[in-house]
Design an enzyme around this catalytic site. Structure first.
Site, mmCIF file in Angstrom:
data_model
loop_
_atom_site.group_PDB
_atom_site.id
_atom_site.type_symbol
_atom_site.label_atom_id
_atom_site.label_comp_id
_atom_site.label_asym_id
_atom_site.label_seq_id
_atom_site.Cartn_x
_atom_site.Cartn_y
_atom_site.Cartn_z
ATOM 1 C CE LYS A 132 -1.671 -1.940 3.676
ATOM 2 N NZ LYS A 132 -1.623 -3.397 3.502
ATOM 3 C CD GLU B 199 -8.991 -4.161 -7.099
ATOM 4 O OE1 GLU B 199 -9.098 -3.645 -5.978
ATOM 5 O OE2 GLU B 199 -9.417 -3.642 -8.143
ATOM 6 C CB VAL C 119 -7.965 -2.043 0.001
ATOM 7 C CG1 VAL C 119 -9.118 -1.762 0.966
ATOM 8 C CG2 VAL C 119 -6.936 -0.921 0.077
ATOM 9 C CE LYS D 180 -5.450 -3.519 4.383
ATOM 10 N NZ LYS D 180 -5.710 -4.590 5.351
#
Lengths: 323, 323
Positions: free
Chosen positions: B111, B135, B138, B209
């Site tokens: 992230k 993808e 999160v 996130k």
């Protein structure tokens, strides 16, 4: 048309310009102008048509009119919005087939063509290099079908959910003490139920949506007579209120499950335990829970869809087709 | 690699063949072979590396190694899987930048690069005609970002949800009577929490996130120090059990809301009423509720993700990149 106006800037930003090159309905006949019809004129015709006496022969004859009309309009995209024909999917199937054969993207809000001719129309679209899109048919405009396009190589084993707003509004109203007829009237006043709500009440709409999800997402064509179907007509207000009071509210639940090469599917009122997500789905909200091989439980909830939710489905399909 | 094996038929059906042209890690160094490395050899090296003593200098130096290695491997796709660096997003940002500059699709499970360099990497990918995909960052592999790609012209106003599994497992275990330390140990045994679970417990993972969703889906870059962040470290087992008993269980809730041109975001333990969908999200399940202009409430629930859920996110990104 409202939504096109509302989202004008977005269309502009994407380099998309559009005009209404044709319009056809039972009352307005077949109109076409490749330079664009005036949206205000169309709106005026629609509202005057609504208040006028219907003509003697209200049947739209699809052929050869559709192709002649498409040719006159020089359109790139067809929006098909005839009402659901449970038995044959017509005349929507013919309209969509004609559009794709003519080299025009076909977008429909009608579930009939998916249940009656999905594979044919999908393959025809692929052959013609055009799109056949129908995102507004299930869960208003929530992109359920496109969501699964984003789950490549995932296998859907089954699903359950609440997909019909009319019955869900009626049940919610009956829980609040209304009779069936009063609740139905309320749903009609809210603009959720049509004048003839038989398709909703008897579970046809939910069954057709179930069939559409099974056909497209599970890749198993299923006929409507293969879906065990029960509506909410026989539920008494007392039964509905007692169930709610006991913490097991009634919901019209759609279910599908893969069994070998087949899919077993049903639509029926069920008592749902109050802790379950489906128990919270009231009024016009909807819900679907998917069981897949890699994701055991993947659920989508749509709470209180906005005024434009269904129109948005058509609008988003338009963007998908022309972007 | 397991998943590639499991879904071999799907890859074949899509006309995709792939091989592992290179692998790099702190312990294995930089390996490349354009004709393909042997997956069994790599697996053996990984397991022996895990049991061996770490080398003295475990820092991966990104330049110029990355480009040399990519050139040697002649790879089409880079999977970036270094661990999260909250402060700078490095070395992942450099790895991804190098891949895109080299003309290689970049897929990450990290992230950090989204929070620290999303716009730069997105624009670089567009310029290079390559994909920058993330993808699996999160909600495991649930295609949250791709779902919004399917909601064109929809404006996200805010969201709330439960996005960190470790804290959710710990809270669930504490509700069952375990102490904080026992619950953490349990989460580690389940393979959910890492040896150093500080990032999870103190809310960093949830904040990152949240920042990723805000940055990508709301198109407002947000720094981590702009997110009010509180973890679960100060919750006593008694407080957690009492809250559960009273029907208001504690959850670590992420929130974001558009306010003018800014987004206000937070991560904090909250008591959630038992009738609310978030109250049902226990263990490794996760949930996010989106508020948009056309859909007032659109929620996605992931219940008990399977073993391959995160790996699937990488796999699906691979299919998106090469299909």
């Amino acid at each position: 048309m409202d939504l096109l106006e509302k989202k004008k800037q977005e269309l502009h930003d994407r380099g998309i310009t559009c005009r209404i090159a044709g319009v056809a309905s039972r009352r307005m006949g077949w109109q076409a102008n490749p330079n664009g019809l005036n949206p205000a004129d169309i709106a005026a015709q629609v509202s005057s048509a609504v208040s006028s006496v219907p003509p003697v022969s209200p049947v739209v004859r699809p052929f050869p009119k559709v192709k002649t009309w498409l040719a006159a309009a020089q359109a790139d995209v067809l929006f098909e919005a005839t009402s659901l024909n449970v038995e044959s999917g017509q005349p929507a199937v013919d309209h969509i087939r004609a559009a794709l054969e003519h080299g025009v993207h076909a977008i429909t809000a009608n579930k009939g063509p998916i249940v009656h001719a999905y594979r044919e129309l999908r393959d025809l679209a692929a052959k013609q290099g055009k799109k056949f899109l129908f995102e507004s048919t299930v869960m208003d405009g929530v992109p359920i079908f496109s969501f699964f396009d984003q789950l490549p190589a995932v296998h859907l084993q089954g699903f359950h959910g609440i997909l019909n707003s009319t019955t869900n509004v009626i049940l919610s109203q009956m829980e609040h003490g209304l009779s069936f007829d009063e609740a139905l009237k309320k749903a009609q006043e809210l603009g959720v139920a049509e004048t003839d709500a038989t398709h909703d009440i008897d579970g046809w709409d939910a069954a057709v949506k179930t069939a559409a999800l099974v056909t497209v997402l599970m890749d198993v064509p299923i006929r409507l007579d293969q879906i065990a179907r029960d509506g909410i007509r026989d539920l008494t207000p007392q039964a509905v209120r007692n169930a709610k009071r006991d913490g097991w509210p009634f919901k019209l639940v759609c279910r599908a499950k893969r069994v070998g090469k087949e899919v077993h599917a049903s639509v029926a009122p069920e008592k749902v335990r109050v802790g379950e997500p489906m128990a919270r789905i009231s009024g016009t909200s909807s819900y679907v829970y998917f069981e897949t091989d890699l994701f055991p439980g993947l659920a989508i909830t749509e709470e209180n869809p906005g005024l434009y939710a269904t129109a948005y489905g058509l609008f988003a399909d338009f963007l998908r087709a022309v972007s």
